[in-house]
Design a protein around this motif. Structure first.
Motif, short mmCIF file in Angstrom:
data_model
loop_
_atom_site.label_atom_id
_atom_site.label_comp_id
_atom_site.label_asym_id
_atom_site.label_seq_id
_atom_site.Cartn_x
_atom_site.Cartn_y
_atom_site.Cartn_z
N VAL A 188 -1.26 8.24 -39.08
CA VAL A 188 -1.23 7.86 -40.48
C VAL A 188 -0.48 6.54 -40.62
N VAL A 189 -1.13 5.55 -41.25
CA VAL A 189 -0.47 4.25 -41.43
C VAL A 189 -0.20 3.92 -42.90
N ARG A 190 -0.90 4.61 -43.81
CA ARG A 190 -0.69 4.32 -45.23
C ARG A 190 -1.16 5.52 -46.07
N VAL A 191 -0.40 5.84 -47.13
CA VAL A 191 -0.77 6.90 -48.06
C VAL A 191 -0.57 6.37 -49.47
N SER A 192 -1.56 6.59 -50.35
CA SER A 192 -1.44 6.16 -51.74
C SER A 192 -2.06 7.22 -52.65
N HIS A 193 -1.66 7.22 -53.92
CA HIS A 193 -2.24 8.15 -54.88
C HIS A 193 -3.68 7.77 -55.16
N PHE A 194 -4.58 8.76 -55.10
CA PHE A 194 -6.00 8.53 -55.37
C PHE A 194 -6.36 9.00 -56.77
N SER A 195 -5.77 10.13 -57.15
CA SER A 195 -5.91 10.66 -58.51
C SER A 195 -4.69 11.54 -58.76
N SER A 196 -4.70 12.28 -59.84
CA SER A 196 -3.51 13.06 -60.20
C SER A 196 -3.11 14.06 -59.13
N ASP A 197 -4.09 14.64 -58.41
CA ASP A 197 -3.75 15.66 -57.41
C ASP A 197 -4.30 15.33 -56.02
N LEU A 198 -4.71 14.08 -55.78
CA LEU A 198 -5.26 13.70 -54.49
C LEU A 198 -4.53 12.47 -53.94
N TYR A 199 -4.43 12.43 -52.60
CA TYR A 199 -3.85 11.28 -51.91
C TYR A 199 -4.93 10.64 -51.04
N ARG A 200 -4.92 9.31 -50.98
CA ARG A 200 -5.78 8.59 -50.05
C ARG A 200 -4.97 8.27 -48.81
N VAL A 201 -5.49 8.67 -47.64
CA VAL A 201 -4.78 8.54 -46.37
C VAL A 201 -5.55 7.60 -45.46
N ALA A 202 -4.88 6.55 -44.99
CA ALA A 202 -5.48 5.65 -44.01
C ALA A 202 -4.93 6.00 -42.63
N VAL A 203 -5.84 6.12 -41.66
CA VAL A 203 -5.49 6.54 -40.31
C VAL A 203 -5.96 5.49 -39.31
N GLU A 204 -5.09 5.11 -38.40
CA GLU A 204 -5.47 4.23 -37.29
C GLU A 204 -5.80 5.09 -36.09
N LEU A 205 -7.03 4.96 -35.58
CA LEU A 205 -7.47 5.80 -34.48
C LEU A 205 -6.81 5.36 -33.17
N ARG A 206 -6.50 6.36 -32.33
CA ARG A 206 -5.82 6.11 -31.06
C ARG A 206 -6.61 6.71 -29.91
N SER A 207 -6.52 6.06 -28.76
CA SER A 207 -7.07 6.58 -27.49
C SER A 207 -8.54 6.96 -27.61
N LEU A 208 -9.32 6.14 -28.33
CA LEU A 208 -10.75 6.38 -28.46
C LEU A 208 -11.44 6.01 -27.15
N SER A 209 -12.31 6.88 -26.65
CA SER A 209 -13.06 6.57 -25.43
C SER A 209 -14.06 5.45 -25.72
N ASP A 210 -14.52 4.78 -24.66
CA ASP A 210 -15.51 3.72 -24.83
C ASP A 210 -16.79 4.25 -25.46
N SER A 211 -17.22 5.45 -25.04
CA SER A 211 -18.46 6.01 -25.58
C SER A 211 -18.32 6.34 -27.06
N LEU A 212 -17.16 6.87 -27.46
CA LEU A 212 -16.94 7.19 -28.87
C LEU A 212 -16.83 5.91 -29.70
N THR A 213 -16.20 4.88 -29.15
CA THR A 213 -16.11 3.59 -29.85
C THR A 213 -17.51 3.03 -30.09
N ARG A 214 -18.38 3.10 -29.08
CA ARG A 214 -19.74 2.60 -29.23
C ARG A 214 -20.51 3.39 -30.27
N ARG A 215 -20.35 4.71 -30.29
CA ARG A 215 -21.06 5.54 -31.28
C ARG A 215 -20.67 5.16 -32.70
N ILE A 216 -19.37 5.00 -32.93
CA ILE A 216 -18.92 4.66 -34.28
C ILE A 216 -19.36 3.25 -34.65
#
Length: 223
Positions: A188-216
């Motif tokens: 988790v690198v950042r969290v902000s309010h999205f609405s009254s009862d929801l949070y928006r969460v930004a995530v930095e992906l770690r240790s992604l395999s080459d095959s998974l990186t290519r798929r995304i």
């Protein structure tokens, strides 16, 4: 750095401050997440005691059990951190006191752009808190969110669970039109309010395999 070295150098010492991130489960079976600054009261070669003052209801009132605790402190520009064990938790008046087991070692620490695709509403993601700062500890209870966007470097989602930097998550999801499920890990690198009862969460992906990186990357390019 081992614990005794940290004591001799005053990295952890009486009257110093540290941050604790406490992750566990509530009595209702929901994730428990808490971060706070604590004052170190007493330190030995095997244990240390920390405390903090609070107003109103104890923040631990709904806590059922602890999955893991991360200790961190910053000294002369260097961040030191370690997982520690909970021996005792005591609440008296408006003071919480924790007796913790000392870690054997303290860790120490001193971008590339990717295509990003927005996702349709109601693209579900199942999450678990696994640890802190890319280091896994104990797997926490699952909770759910709705993904907003993704790239091979990160993603964002909304959830009712309050998260914070730098929790380490496992994320499982299906991308629209792709039949193969994804399991990725990120911080988790950042969290902000999205609405009254929801949070928006930004995530930095770690240790992604080459095959998974290519798929995304291919998914984002097609979108």
């Amino acid at each position: 750095m081992n614990w005794n070295q940290a004591l001799s150098q005053g990295i952890v010492a009486p009257h110093s401050v540290c941050q604790l991130i406490i992750v566990g489960e509530t009595k209702e079976g929901q994730p428990f997440c808490m971060e706070n600054v604590f004052t170190v009261q007493k330190v030995t070669s095997t244990h240390f005691t920390v405390s903090f003052d609070f107003q109103g209801v104890s923040p631990f009132e709904k806590l059922d059990h602890v999955s893991f605790i991360d200790l961190s402190c910053r000294v002369r520009g260097i961040l030191y951190s370690a997982f520690v064990g909970l021996e005792q938790l005591e609440v008296k008046k408006n003071v919480c006191t924790l007796l913790l087991t000392a870690p054997s070692e303290l860790r120490s620490e001193q971008s590339r752009r990717h295509l990003r695709a927005s996702l349709p509403v109601r693209t579900p993601v199942t999450c678990r808190i696994m640890g802190v700062r890319r280091f896994a500890s104990h797997q926490s209870v699952a909770f759910h969110g709705q993904m907003l966007d993704i790239s091979s470097s990160g993603l964002s989602f909304v959830t009712q669970v309050r998260l914070f930097y730098p929790l380490y998550l496992e994320l499982r999801f299906l991308l629209p039109g792709d039949p193969e499920p994804y399991t990725v890990y990120g911080e988790v690198v950042r969290v902000s309010h999205f609405s009254s009862d929801l949070y928006r969460v930004a995530v930095e992906l770690r240790s992604l395999s080459d095959s998974l990186t290519r798929r995304i990357d291919e998914y984002c390019m097609n979108e």
